[in-house]
Design an enzyme around this catalytic site. Structure first.
Site, short mmCIF file in Angstrom:
data_model
loop_
_atom_site.label_atom_id
_atom_site.label_comp_id
_atom_site.label_asym_id
_atom_site.label_seq_id
_atom_site.Cartn_x
_atom_site.Cartn_y
_atom_site.Cartn_z
N GLU A 38 0.86 -1.20 0.00
CA GLU A 38 0.00 0.00 0.00
C GLU A 38 0.90 1.26 0.00
O GLU A 38 1.95 1.27 0.67
CB GLU A 38 -0.84 -0.02 1.28
CG GLU A 38 -1.75 1.16 1.50
CD GLU A 38 -2.49 1.07 2.85
OE1 GLU A 38 -2.07 0.29 3.73
OE2 GLU A 38 -3.49 1.78 3.01
N LYS A 109 -9.50 2.25 -2.28
CA LYS A 109 -9.76 1.62 -0.97
C LYS A 109 -11.13 2.03 -0.42
O LYS A 109 -11.40 3.21 -0.22
CB LYS A 109 -8.66 2.03 0.01
CG LYS A 109 -8.70 1.34 1.36
CD LYS A 109 -7.47 1.75 2.19
CE LYS A 109 -7.34 0.99 3.49
NZ LYS A 109 -6.10 1.34 4.22
N CYS A 142 -5.15 -2.94 2.25
CA CYS A 142 -4.98 -3.07 3.70
C CYS A 142 -6.28 -3.33 4.48
O CYS A 142 -6.80 -4.41 4.42
CB CYS A 142 -4.21 -1.87 4.25
SG CYS A 142 -3.29 -2.33 5.76
N VAL A 169 -0.71 -2.65 10.49
CA VAL A 169 -0.31 -2.25 11.84
C VAL A 169 -0.92 -3.18 12.90
O VAL A 169 -0.30 -3.43 13.93
CB VAL A 169 -0.64 -0.77 12.15
CG1 VAL A 169 0.26 0.15 11.35
CG2 VAL A 169 -2.08 -0.42 11.88
C1 ACM Z 1 -4.17 0.15 6.99
O1 ACM Z 1 -5.29 0.04 6.49
N1 ACM Z 1 -3.17 0.71 6.33
C2 ACM Z 1 -3.92 -0.32 8.37
#
Ligand code: ACM
Length: 262
Positions: A38, A109, A142, A169
């Site tokens: 990402e 996203k 992510c 994370v």
């Molecule tokens: C994330 O969505 N970069 C934790």
């Protein structure tokens, strides 16, 4: 089909260094499909639109599009990369698909994580599937992982491989990805990053746990915090068989009439 995932430590705000960090391990490597993390070319921790906007680009059209087209040519296949996308004044946390001929598609996203909501707009392109000839692929970015509907939507739309650029994370995704692969019978390419980023007293540490998973959730290749390219040979036709037993089919046995999904 030979697929790869590159895990590395992007340098925040230094696009040119990130191009070099991506290019180096790919030199002399032949792959049908490569997935990068990402926001791989910009870094992650931006606290405002104004801070990120100078690094964000339109796709196709900018420097990163040129770089990804060249990279696809170097490996002789397709590349999926997480990028900061700009459309007018709006920023999206996107994944883009490139071939040696150029840009083929974009996913924005859908599920933004934490303070990303202060920088990006949520995706407005749905969860598209792209036919690469040798396989159909879908992209997630992510935090999309925590919503099983993301991977399910891609699989129901025909994706045989889920390409998942990430900057993880929370520690759970590598385990959840195994389940997503099993419950959808899809290959799963999770491209994570390593390192930490600091901004205005806040620090984020990234877990660096990239994976290449088979359709039964088997770990074909994995990384624990190192900067490296992992690869695997896969047979996308295996993702076409959704049987769990001769009498159980992952899609045909679904009971949408019993689900309350809102
Ligand atoms: C994330 O969505 N970069 C934790």
């Amino acid at each position: 089909m030979r697929v790869g995932v590159l895990q590395f430590k992007p340098i925040r705000g230094d696009r040119e260094s990130n191009f070099q960090k991506i290019k180096k391990p790919c030199k002399g490597v032949t792959l049908d499909l490569l997935v990068l993390p990402e926001l791989a070319t910009t870094g992650y921790l931006f606290r405002s639109k104004a801070e990120l906007a100078p690094l964000a680009e339109a796709f196709p059209g900018g420097q990163t599009s040129g770089f990804l087209t060249e990279l696809a040519g170097t490996i002789g296949g397709h590349v999926v990369c997480g990028v900061a996308e700009k459309e007018g004044e709006i920023l999206y946390n996107s994944a883009v698909l490139f071939s040696p001929q150029g840009h083929l598609g974009t996913y924005r996203k859908v599920h933004l994580f934490d303070k990303e909501k202060e920088v990006f707009e949520p995706g407005n392109l749905g969860l598209p599937v792209f036919d690469l000839g040798e396989a159909r692929i879908g992209m997630m970015v992510c935090f999309d992982w925590i919503f099983p509907e993301s991977a399910r939507s891609l699989a129901l739309a025909g994706a045989e491989i889920i390409c998942h650029p990430a900057n993880l994370v929370l520690p759970y995704c590598p385990r959840a990805a195994v389940t997503r692969a099993i419950e959808n019978h899809v290959y799963y390419l999770l491209a994570d990053r390593i390192g930490a980023e600091q901004s205005r007293g806040e620090e984020l540490r990234f877990i660096g746990q990239s994976r290449i998973l088979g359709v039964k959730g088997e770990i074909l290749a994995s990384l624990e915090k190192e900067e490296a390219l992992i690869t695997a040979e896969i047979d996308p036709s295996l993702a076409g068989d959704k049987h769990v037993t001769p009498r159980n089919h992952l899609f045909h046995d679904r009971r949408p009439d019993c689900y309350r999904l809102g």
